[in-house]
Structures are given as C-alpha cells and as structure tokens.
Design a protein around this motif. Structure first.
Motif, PDB file in Angstrom:
ATOM      1  N   CYS A   9     -53.740  29.785  -8.059  1.00 52.66           N
ATOM      2  CA  CYS A   9     -52.996  28.839  -9.048  1.00 52.66           C
ATOM      3  C   CYS A   9     -53.402  28.908 -10.498  1.00 52.66           C
ATOM      4  CB  CYS A   9     -53.171  27.596  -8.436  1.00 52.66           C
ATOM      5  SG  CYS A   9     -55.110  26.887  -8.280  1.00 52.66           S
ATOM      6  N   THR A  80     -46.911  32.331  -7.678  1.00 52.44           N
ATOM      7  CA  THR A  80     -48.029  31.564  -8.080  1.00 52.44           C
ATOM      8  C   THR A  80     -48.598  30.633  -6.765  1.00 52.44           C
ATOM      9  OG1 THR A  80     -48.639  29.763  -9.373  1.00 52.44           O
ATOM     10  CG2 THR A  80     -46.290  29.660  -8.982  1.00 52.44           C
ATOM     11  N   ASP A  82     -49.649  29.499  -3.677  1.00 50.05           N
ATOM     12  CA  ASP A  82     -49.608  29.964  -2.239  1.00 50.05           C
ATOM     13  C   ASP A  82     -47.937  30.328  -2.188  1.00 50.05           C
ATOM     14  OD1 ASP A  82     -50.721  30.356   0.776  1.00 50.05           O
ATOM     15  OD2 ASP A  82     -48.851  29.907   0.628  1.00 50.05           O
ATOM     16  N   LEU A  85     -45.277  27.270  -0.588  1.00 47.45           N
ATOM     17  CA  LEU A  85     -44.900  25.976  -1.227  1.00 47.45           C
ATOM     18  C   LEU A  85     -44.141  25.902  -2.436  1.00 47.45           C
ATOM     19  CD1 LEU A  85     -48.223  23.945  -0.957  1.00 47.45           C
ATOM     20  CD2 LEU A  85     -46.107  23.583   0.330  1.00 47.45           C
ATOM     21  N   SER A 110     -53.472  27.533  -3.393  1.00 48.09           N
ATOM     22  CA  SER A 110     -52.303  26.599  -3.999  1.00 48.09           C
ATOM     23  C   SER A 110     -52.986  25.764  -4.912  1.00 48.09           C
ATOM     24  CB  SER A 110     -51.621  25.991  -2.777  1.00 48.09           C
ATOM     25  OG  SER A 110     -50.591  25.222  -3.567  1.00 48.09           O
ATOM     26  N   SER A 111     -51.981  25.468  -5.901  1.00 50.58           N
ATOM     27  CA  SER A 111     -52.606  24.472  -7.271  1.00 50.58           C
ATOM     28  C   SER A 111     -52.860  23.124  -6.430  1.00 50.58           C
ATOM     29  CB  SER A 111     -51.545  24.486  -8.021  1.00 50.58           C
ATOM     30  OG  SER A 111     -50.180  23.584  -7.664  1.00 50.58           O
ATOM     31  N   PHE A 162     -45.720  17.894  -6.691  1.00 53.00           N
ATOM     32  CA  PHE A 162     -45.627  18.880  -7.410  1.00 53.00           C
ATOM     33  C   PHE A 162     -44.346  18.547  -8.333  1.00 53.00           C
ATOM     34  CE2 PHE A 162     -47.858  22.565  -5.642  1.00 53.00           C
ATOM     35  CZ  PHE A 162     -48.602  21.990  -4.671  1.00 53.00           C
ATOM     36  N   LEU A 163     -44.170  19.401  -9.505  1.00 52.62           N
ATOM     37  CA  LEU A 163     -42.720  19.387 -10.092  1.00 52.62           C
ATOM     38  C   LEU A 163     -42.425  18.285 -10.688  1.00 52.62           C
ATOM     39  CD1 LEU A 163     -41.408  21.983  -7.511  1.00 52.62           C
ATOM     40  CD2 LEU A 163     -41.858  22.565  -9.778  1.00 52.62           C
ATOM     41  N   ALA A 193     -54.644  23.504 -13.365  1.00 54.66           N
ATOM     42  CA  ALA A 193     -55.860  23.588 -12.724  1.00 54.66           C
ATOM     43  C   ALA A 193     -56.477  25.119 -12.655  1.00 54.66           C
ATOM     44  CB  ALA A 193     -55.572  23.116 -11.493  1.00 54.66           C
ATOM     45  N   ALA A 221     -48.206  20.746 -14.030  1.00 51.73           N
ATOM     46  CA  ALA A 221     -49.233  19.556 -13.643  1.00 51.73           C
ATOM     47  C   ALA A 221     -48.841  19.197 -12.441  1.00 51.73           C
ATOM     48  CB  ALA A 221     -49.130  18.659 -14.811  1.00 51.73           C
ATOM     49  N   LEU A 222     -49.853  18.632 -11.656  1.00 47.27           N
ATOM     50  CA  LEU A 222     -49.662  18.079 -10.392  1.00 47.27           C
ATOM     51  C   LEU A 222     -50.273  16.597 -10.591  1.00 47.27           C
ATOM     52  CD1 LEU A 222     -51.402  20.444  -7.773  1.00 47.27           C
ATOM     53  CD2 LEU A 222     -49.052  20.087  -8.052  1.00 47.27           C
TER      54      LEU A 222
END
Ligand code: SAH
Length: 259
Positions: A9, A80, A82, A85, A110-111, A162-163, A193, A221-222
């Motif tokens: 990530c 980006t 994993d 997702l 993953s992020s 996410f997103l 992250a 951002a998450l």
C-alpha cells in the motif's frame, strides 16, 4: 504469462519477496500509476517496458498483455495494496482467460493493514469486535442495496471504508443511522498509510466530515470506525495463564486480567 502482483500500500519494501522477484524478471510492467510507489519500478530490469495504467482502459491493458504474450514476454500487472480489494482484477482475469493467456496472482499488503499499523491498532479485540467490515460509501460506483452503510453500521463491528474520504458528510449520517455507533464512537482517517507522507487524523463518528475537511483529505485515505480504536477490551484467552489449549496446559486458578 501475466503475473498480477500486489505492490503493497505504499512503502516500497512492503512488496512480497515473490512480487519483487517477478518484477525483476518482467519484460513488461503495467502499473497502477496513481497509487503504486514509483520506487518499485526500480526493481524492474533495465530495458523492461513500463506502462502507467492510469490513463488506460481495460481493453488497452488487455491488448498490452496480449502483445506481450505474442512476444513470449513475462508481464507484471502491478496493483496497489492487495489486488483482491477494489482492484478491478476480475474483469482482467476473465479477459485473459478468454484469450487463453495464462496468469497468476501474488497478494500484497492491503492499505487496511497498513492503516492499522499506522495507528497502531488491532481490528479484532475480544469483548469489542471479532469482525471487520470492509466496504465503501456509495459514490459514482453504487453499492448493492443490502450493503448500505446504515445496515452494515447496525452491527457495531470494526469497519474500514475505502474510497470514501470525499463522501463523509453522507457517510457519517448513515453510520449513525445504523444505531450501533454513537457520535462519540472513535474513528480515524488514515492518509497514505506507510508512505513517507502518512498522517493519522483521530476523530469520532460525529466529527468524521469535519476532520477530513480540516485535514484537507479527500483521497488516498481510509476511514476506520469502531470501538477497537477506544481504550477498553478484554485480554485474549490464548495467552492467558489460566487458559489451556493444544499447545499449553493452563492453571485454571490463574485467570489474569490485563497486566
Ligand atoms: N487494492 C487496494 C485498494 C485500491 S482502491 C488495497 O488493497 O489497499 C484505492 C483506495 O484504497 C484509495 O481511494 C484509498 O481509500 C485506499 N488506499 C490505497 N492505498 C492507501 C494508503 N496507502 N493509505 C490509505 N488509503 C489507501
């Protein structure tokens, strides 16, 4: 052969050993330019052909893979985090399969894992939540009706959006409408992250939108939500001196609280 590879990530050294090896062996690399760390491209061998997929369509990506296959090349499709997702890999895999192009998938960090490390936090705390809901707010991409944020929020489980950093006014209302989170339920916005620019903005469900606005964060951002970000939890049984399991005989009289 096409290798779909998770880049991790952010930090370049979060790619797996397998991913790094495949990158180093590739004749052609098609990378998701907006979120893949450019340092990773240095792992490609000199002379490897590099394509940024940011401006490409699925058809163009598949055409590059097909052309690579015709030349007998090894192609790495670098995604980006994993790839499983929000990676849009299903359509690529189906298109490759339909053309008889062999492919495999190498996972990545993953992020949502990078964000937990940034805090640092554990999503699955005994006595708090044993589930993690990974979802997104509905934006230009709709979310199936049965997965509305308010219905998922009704569980009070740990949640990662996410997103969604640019959609928080509506998301915040929906999270509260679920009835399990309160305006004081802890939340955090984690920007980039594991990148050098990583920032964590702690807030609450009631202040999500304001926190994002104040931080000036609307992408990359998450949004983390849930009491796993709070202080209280129960210690695990696994490492409790009083708990017996297959690998350890516990002393039943020694049920310890948190040290
Ligand atoms: N497959 C990726 C997700 C791709 S969707 C993964 O496993 O992480 C792109 C979204 O992921 C971004 O809009 C953002 O919400 C999130 N994201 C990706 N990298 C991030 C990072 N380093 N920090 C925070 N969020 C990130």
């Amino acid at each position: 052969m096409v290798h779909i590879v998770g880049a991790g990530c952010g930090a370049a050294d979060l790619i797996t050993l397998r991913g790094a090896r495949l990158l180093g062996e590739a004749d052609q690399v098609i990378y998701a330019g907006s979120l893949v760390n450019p340092e990773l491209l240095e792992l490609a061998r000199p002379g490897a052909v590099l394509h940024d997929s940011a401006s490409l369509t699925l058809e163009e990506v598949v055409a590059l893979a097909e052309e690579g296959e015709r030349r007998g090349w090894s192609t790495v499709r670098l995604h980006t985090g994993d790839p499983c997702l929000y990676g849009a890999i299903r359509e690529q895999m189906d298109a490759l399969a339909a053309r008889g192009i062999p492919f495999d998938v190498t996972p990545g960090v993953s992020s949502f894992c990078g964000a937990a490390a940034a805090i640092p936090a554990e999503y699955t705390l005994p006595g708090v939540s044993q589930s993690l809901i990974i979802t997104r707010a509905a934006g230009r991409t709709p979310v199936p009706e049965g997965e509305s944020l308010s219905s998922l929020a009704a569980h009070g489980a740990s949640m990662v959006l996410f997103l969604s950093a640019g959609l928080l006014a509506k998301a915040q209302k929906e999270l509260l409408a679920g009835g399990a989170y309160t305006p004081d339920t802890p939340a955090a916005i984690v920007y980039k992250a594991t990148w050098p620019e990583e920032r964590v903005f702690p807030c609450t469900v009631g202040t999500l939108e304001a926190a994002a606005r104040q931080a000036g964060v609307s992408r990359t951002a998450l949004v983390l939500v849930g009491d796993f970000l709070g202080k209280d939890y129960r210690r695990s049984d696994l490492y409790n001196p009083g708990f017996s399991h297959g690998c350890r005989e516990g002393d039943g009289n020694r049920r310890e609280e948190l040290p």
